[in-house]
Design an enzyme around this catalytic site. Sequence first.
Site, PDB file in Angstrom:
ATOM      1  NE  ARG A  68      -1.421  -2.457   2.812  1.00  0.00           N
ATOM      2  CZ  ARG A  68      -1.584  -3.740   2.546  1.00  0.00           C
ATOM      3  NH1 ARG A  68      -2.717  -4.170   2.087  1.00  0.00           N
ATOM      4  NH2 ARG A  68      -0.619  -4.610   2.770  1.00  0.00           N
ATOM      5  CB  THR A  69       3.340   2.597   2.390  1.00  0.00           C
ATOM      6  OG1 THR A  69       2.561   2.043   3.447  1.00  0.00           O
ATOM      7  CG2 THR A  69       3.825   3.979   2.785  1.00  0.00           C
TER       8      THR A  69
ATOM      9  CE  LYS B 121      27.573  -4.063  -5.701  1.00  0.00           C
ATOM     10  NZ  LYS B 121      27.858  -3.038  -6.712  1.00  0.00           N
TER      11      LYS B 121
ATOM     12  NE  ARG C 280       7.023   0.793   5.109  1.00  0.00           N
ATOM     13  CZ  ARG C 280       5.829   0.226   5.000  1.00  0.00           C
ATOM     14  NH1 ARG C 280       5.728  -1.033   4.618  1.00  0.00           N
ATOM     15  NH2 ARG C 280       4.727   0.910   5.271  1.00  0.00           N
TER      16      ARG C 280
ATOM     17  CG  HIS D  81       3.184   3.858   8.768  1.00  0.00           C
ATOM     18  ND1 HIS D  81       3.294   4.712   7.675  1.00  0.00           N
ATOM     19  CD2 HIS D  81       2.812   2.644   8.262  1.00  0.00           C
ATOM     20  CE1 HIS D  81       3.001   4.034   6.572  1.00  0.00           C
ATOM     21  NE2 HIS D  81       2.718   2.786   6.898  1.00  0.00           N
TER      22      HIS D  81
HETATM   23  N1   CP Z   1      -0.274  -0.170   5.994  1.00  0.00           N
HETATM   24  C1   CP Z   1       0.921  -0.368   5.414  1.00  0.00           C
HETATM   25  O1   CP Z   1       1.924   0.273   5.752  1.00  0.00           O
HETATM   26  O2   CP Z   1       0.905  -1.310   4.428  1.00  0.00           O
HETATM   27  P1   CP Z   1       2.178  -1.740   3.536  1.00  0.00           P
HETATM   28  O3   CP Z   1       3.153  -2.405   4.452  1.00  0.00           O
HETATM   29  O4   CP Z   1       1.634  -2.636   2.469  1.00  0.00           O
HETATM   30  O5   CP Z   1       2.778  -0.474   2.960  1.00  0.00           O
END
Ligand code: CP
Length: 311
Positions: free
Chosen positions: A54-55, A82, A104, A132
């Site tokens: 999703r993100t 590496k 992320r 998040h």
């Molecule tokens: N909710 C969420 O962060 O989903 P993903 O890990 O698929 O990005």
Amino acid sequence: QDHLLGIEKLGPDDITTLLDLADDYVALNRSDNKHGDALQGLTQVNMFFENSTRTQSSFELAGRRLGADVMNMSMQASSIKKGETLIDTALTLNAMRPDLLVVRHPHSGAVDLLAQKVNCAVLNAGDGRHEHPTQALLDALTIRRAKGRLHRLSIAICGDIAHSRVARSNIILLGKMENRLRLIGPPTLVPSGMEEFGCEVYEDMEDGLRDVDVVMMLRLQKERMDGGFIPSEREYYHRYGLDAEKLAFAKDDAIVMHPGPMNRGVEIDGTIADDINRSVIQEQVEMGVAVRMAAMDLLARNLRARRAAAA
Ligand code: CP
């Protein structure tokens, strides 16, 4: 704000401004011409050191819809493999003059550290157990649109709260907007002392769900349990999995949320997840694109203003 690293740094007015703009982007995304120009001429780089469905896809779509050049870095194929450090990778990218960096990372604090080393706006797409922020903002937009307000609601966050950056960002955001928060889960999966943050803590779903407006389910974050106690999925579903029987304790018009990825039959029954009268899980995904468009638009405005002032 120069970056979006966490909800902690946002005030209620910042949150409302972003959600109002995101509402405009929901309308744009539902139209036949989904394109805006807020990021025209800018370069967005997505660096995902952890898996995402999703993100990552919604950040990519958000950037493209607003006219940015978007690059998804393949971390599997990068020189991190590496032995290059996160900071050296960031400095290398920085030299290519990106404007927006979406990151992320599995380690809490890694995105904050990276933001100190680059000259562009950094957005935290999830760092370890820490935050998040865009997930909490999209959850807030979903709640506001479903309930008509984002204050004085009774909201239950259920399941593995201890390992969840989604829970942490939501607790901060929903608390700032003066909602009543209930945390429900086994003691091993709820951090101690949450009452000090204004949350009520429940071990039992029936007690915790009584008369709530919103039920937010979380998956077991096994990848962050560091060899600690992992409950059996069968036993967990029996006590904490959301099914019709447990949901009946919430208000009749309570909405059901889940940030995904979802484990059907573990933290939620599939029929509840798919019940369009109760579940807003697909709306959450839709709001994710709009919220990320709004977040990048606002950061780009600040970035352009800072650069103009420095020129
Ligand atoms: N909710 C969420 O962060 O989903 P993903 O890990 O698929 O990005």
